[in-house]
Design an enzyme around this catalytic site. Structure first.
Site, PDB file in Angstrom:
ATOM      1  CB  THR B 152      10.974  89.997  41.624  1.00  0.00           C
ATOM      2  OG1 THR B 152      12.093  89.531  41.859  1.00  0.00           O
ATOM      3  CG2 THR B 152       9.844  88.618  42.458  1.00  0.00           C
ATOM      4  N   GLY B 191      18.939  85.814  41.301  1.00  0.00           N
ATOM      5  CA  GLY B 191      20.462  84.675  41.197  1.00  0.00           C
ATOM      6  C   GLY B 191      21.499  84.629  40.370  1.00  0.00           C
ATOM      7  CD  GLU B 434       9.399  80.853  41.006  1.00  0.00           C
ATOM      8  OE1 GLU B 434       8.938  80.660  40.398  1.00  0.00           O
ATOM      9  OE2 GLU B 434      10.302  80.513  40.386  1.00  0.00           O
TER      10      GLU B 434
END
Lengths: 669, 669
Positions: B152, B191, B434
């Site tokens: 993303t 992350g 997601e």
């Protein structure tokens, strides 16, 4: 800070708007003069720069957050004190700053001094004798002392009679002895109590001459005025970190046989004489006043928070582009997706609905208070029932609405830079404080059941429940009417139908051998739903009536949009309640499909005005405090700028690399 | 730490329980042996004490939270490495630790190393050639490098085709040039990306010979392996504080013409030859696999979080006493209020419903994956449609359910010590990551509309949508049947009816001159509702069927309770969907009232087993991590103990008194 030109998508939106934004701003404020006053107040406060944070508080430790909050709160009230001296203004200024959006912009995590102004001083004024007021209010106003208000306990919340803290009168020394007999009797939650206040109004069970007389207010000194050390017998501290509002310094407080002079009981209403004789209050209902006042204020707060959330999400939805439904065309603004409009526009309408309902409730509150002071208690139960359900329904709707706005911003809504999580933290807190919502709804339900029984007995009803009369009289459901008035009437039939069903259920269960309390409990899920339906009918009809009244003086272009919002809100809720409308009115499948199309049509009509409508809430960037929602629409630039303020980004390599990560990677940890 | 005997109310609850808790624990785990294995794993991990925090992380600064997370993550994976060496275990151990409740107990704010194991290594395995796997996976497994996965971007989320980062092949040097052409093309969210990973798989638009070939994966080194300094052309940092999961170290990443060797493109599927020739993948559908896998996992996560939340709220409701409905009786446990049962028991049922649905979906996923590898793609769209709507509905229901549990604990649920806010932070994140939920529902809706059209054309349908056939065939609504099977059939009629309406709406709008895409958009609110109804039918029928199958071997006492839970869940949802049932089935007002009474009756029946049911989720105190929900029910004692761990309580007087408060009170600030 961010500067530069406005995002071109937002500019286009503003060109498209069909009404005059300034006209709507003035309409919301209640006139151009009020807008000017508000703006002046905002500019004055913001130019002091108290809201500015060197390191954003979201990056601080819990302790540092508190210390920053104390600093800001002191500076804020220092400034207010100065302004009051300059302008000779009264209490109203406090309210304008503490209520509304301004206070939460400056102290976004809450303030440790709020309860001093909002509860400590008002309780002294409301419950102290003239002598007590003379002594204490001066000291409180000039801040020789800082107070708070301690009612809830670790084991006791909404049910006030269950409080355990005792204040036992000792006639030999003419003192009260305050004591916490159990762990669950520790005061728990009061803002400012932990490390800020040095005095406190404590609600305790009054014992004198061996008898308990229920909950009464006492002023207790907690800390030395010079050293701020807790006094002997006082156990005080903070309750720990919370979902939000970590600047409020919520505390706990326990007493080990703490003695206070007799005149530290606030005795405007009830008294204890020197010999220990208890003299009852003239009317205990008078103390309901503060609670109702706070609940009325909450409806207004919800309006402000919703306005923030929809402003952020709507502007961001005009800037954000996603997906490609049509080949060879650019990604559309997500505001063009009808599912997105569905999430946002009802929230815009809700801001108006809440504001007008809060205004209406405020007027009623003032009327009833005036009647009360003239000894007329007749409309008190009605006001109580209304303030309960409106508190519950507005906080629940606002909490759901703010979360819907946050989720409508996708992943970026999860960032604190959006200011949506913090806003949710404030709103959701209101679902449980000042009366837990389910308890509130059941209080309203109790009133409705009584009203139903009165109506069934042929008695006249107070205005807001008068509609129950026509249903208990057995009138048949009229043909469905798909106008706003018709839908409101439908909601009244739903509420009446549900109350009727509840009454029948309770009676049936009693006939089956249950006691009334158990039958009530068994039916309580349905009772909360009945109270909600009643409250919906009130909000929808108030929003509609008040808007119709107030649009008489506005331009045709604005009038059109304001009435579209009313339609949208009413139809939205009709579609949410379709099951109940099918059960209790003569609505048909065909009517429902037409309502659905009407709803979709309204979304399309409101689409070009969406940004204009949120611009009209006129929330300054400093108050909105959102990278996603700023007026210039530079959402991505601001997200990046905000990220760069994270202390983690001050170093290219964090110490933990050398300390943990590298040894771990080399198998040496 | 807390010790001492169990709260007597909780003890009484456990005595009342009508079934054997151990039997249910084993049933949930899938047998006594599995329970034993799980307990052993838990004990092994917890005895290391990694979860223990000197100062609870909720009191740390943002930077300290990250540093603690790195420390804990390193210690956790070091231990797992050791355990794997000792036991020679495979990848499964990672999953057992990272998935489920154990990982989130040890790293409650999320882990900066999760994506290394959950995305970096699996993507290498799934998309790398044999040579690439040989080179990279070894280095990743022995942690010579730490990776993450960057897809993303700041301006691009769920719509993957919209990504802007480019990887342009330069045949002269045999390198790819990675570049971020705009601010919105910066990678945003991954992350571990900010300060933890030194390598990254980057999804970028592949350009070669002047042509774009869409999104492909590339391995990029971000930081020097020795110094951890970002490499030239790499702009990397963290995105800032979030609503939750502040230990995950989410980062941004921008490229300024960064060159990587040709063989850093993962080429198992598509390839770029040395001369720049692009060779297409055999099937692009294969890449759907990972996404579906993750969505299946999410349904299971939701089960775990719901189990935590209802355990906390149910035990606390057994301990908490409030109000006095009957004069002269003690305050009842709040678990005795039917409104409270209404908030909690459906959540207990949801845990089972989610778990069994996740299992069923997992089996289907494995079957379809096996078929895929044999070249059979037939059931892929059905699985995709299912995984989309189940992801959306389970995350939305869990988020609402966790919040309901939190609010059911009143003000105390707002405290981080309850662990409910943190749990909500995890769950609500899943609503947007997601695949954003509304987008997910619309993907399912697209499949349903196609299936509807196939059925209308007389074609056979895949199993989970076969029911559409009987409705399009025009069969009339059968008489209402108030059994679980009857209600499930009712939900199918609702789903079919809604899809039929949507199809009709779209056609009508097309006839009115709209293009298909606009007609779809105008109907999209209804389309999401149709997909939700379909998903409800799936969950209800799966929960019912799987339970009936699996209770065959259990004791009669347990069987009874498990079937009561199914009934409760199904009737609860029927009452939520009453409007739709009235529209699309022949249910009557009388049937609804009977359902309502059935529901209330089920609450009463389940009441004595409520604590036993949540005890059966068998969540250790260290994993539950909640003052309100601990096994011993010493909620108030633990709240006070937790409060005393706040660093603010380490000093009786905070420095801010001398620095700000006292000068302020003396007018000297």
């Amino acid at each position: 800070m961010s500067s530069g030109k406005v995002n071109s998508d937002l500019q286009n939106e503003r060109h498209k708007c069909t009404f005059n934004v300034t006209e709507l701003i003035n309409w919301i404020d209640g006139g151009a003069k009020k807008t000017e006053e508000r703006k002046k107040r905002e500019d004055m406060l913001l130019k002091e720069g108290i809201h500015h944070e060197e390191v954003p508080s979201m990056y601080l430790s819990h302790k540092e957050k508190y210390e920053l909050a104390v600093k800001k709160a002191c500076m804020l009230f220092k400034m207010i004190r100065r302004l009051q001296e300059e302008e000779n203004a009264g209490m109203e200024n406090y309210m304008a700053v503490l209520g509304g959006n301004l206070g939460s912009a400056i102290l976004s995590d809450g303030s440790p001094l709020t309860l001093h102004y909002v509860m400590f001083i008002p309780t002294l004024m409301g419950q102290g004798t003239v002598e007590q007021q003379a002594y204490w209010i001066g000291r409180a106003f000039n801040l020789s002392i800082i107070g708070t208000y301690a009612q809830t306990e670790l084991g006791h919340g909404t049910f006030i009679r269950g409080l355990e803290t005792t204040a036992t009168y000792d006639a030999t020394t003419k003192e009260f002895v305050l004591h916490s007999p159990t762990l669950t009797s520790y005061k728990w939650w009061p803002g400012g109590l932990a490390h800020t206040a040095n005095y406190c109004i404590v609600m305790a069970q009054l014992y004198t001459k061996g008898q308990c007389h229920g909950i009464h207010p006492f002023i207790v000194q907690l800390r030395d005025e010079e050293t701020h050390m807790p006094l002997p017998g006082i156990k005080v501290g903070e309750i720990g970190a919370k979902l939000g509002m970590n600047g409020t310094n919520n505390g706990f407080l326990g007493f080990d046989q703490v003695r206070i002079p007799r005149d530290h009981m606030l005795m405007k209403n009830s008294k204890v004489l020197e010999d220990g004789t208890y003299v009852n209050a003239p009317s205990s209902k008078l103390t309901y006043g503060t609670m109702m006042f706070v609940r009325v204020m909450i409806v207004n707060d919800m309006c402000n928070y919703m306005a923030k959330a929809v402003t952020i999400a709507t502007r961001y939805s005009a800037v954000r582009r996603q997906s490609q439904p049509k080949p060879n065309e650019p990604e559309p603004q997500i505001l063009d997706y009808v599912t997105q409009q569905h999430k946002l526009f009802v929230g815009i309408a809700a801001v108006h609905a809440f504001r007008l309902t809060a205004d209406w409730l405020w007027t009623m509150y003032n009327n009833v208070t005036a009647e009360l002071e003239a000894g007329d208690l007749e409309r008190l139960p009605e006001l109580h029932a209304l303030s309960c359900c409106l508190k519950a329904v507005s906080t629940a709707e606002a909490a759901a609405g703010v979360e819907r706005c946050r989720l409508a911003c996708g992943g970026h809504g999860y960032m604190l830079a959006s200011n949506l999580p913090t806003t949710y933290g404030h709103v959701t807190a209101a679902c449980t404080y000042e009366g837990e919502n389910t308890v509130m709804l059941l209080q309203t339900a109790r009133y409705l059941v009584k009203a139903w029984q009165q109506a069934a007995g042929g008695n006249a009803l107070t205005p807001t429940v008068a509609y129950l009369g026509s249903v208990t009289a057995g009138r048949r459901s009229p043909p469905w009417d798909s106008t706003v008035d018709g839908i409101v009437a439908g909601f009244r039939r739903v509420a009446a139908g549900k109350i009727g069903l509840c009454v029948a259920q309770i009676e049936k269960r009693q006939k089956g051998g249950m006691c009334y309390e158990d039958a009530w409990n068994m039916t309580s899920v349905q009772l909360t739903e009945a109270a909600e339906a009643h409250c919906r009918a009130i909000i929808l009809s108030t929003y509609h009536k008040e808007t119709e009244e107030r649009v008489k003086s506005v331009s045709p272009a604005l009038k059109k949009v304001l009435l579209q919002l009313v339609d949208l809100y009413v139809v939205y809720w009709a579609l949410q309640y379709v099951g109940d409308l099918l059960r209790f009115t003569s609505i048909s499948e065909r009517d429902i499909e037409l309502l659905q199309n009407w709803y979709e049509d309204l979304l399309t009509k409101l689409r070009p005005n969406a940004v204009g409508l949120v611009d009209s809430f006129d929330i300054k960037d400093e108050i909105l405090n959102s990278a996603l929602g700023a007026y210039d629409g530079r959402a991505y630039e601001r997200l990046m700028e905000d990220a760069m303020r994270s202390p983690l980004n001050a170093q290219p390599v964090n110490d933990s690399f050398h300390k943990y990560l590298k040894p771990f990677m080399q198998g040496k940890l």
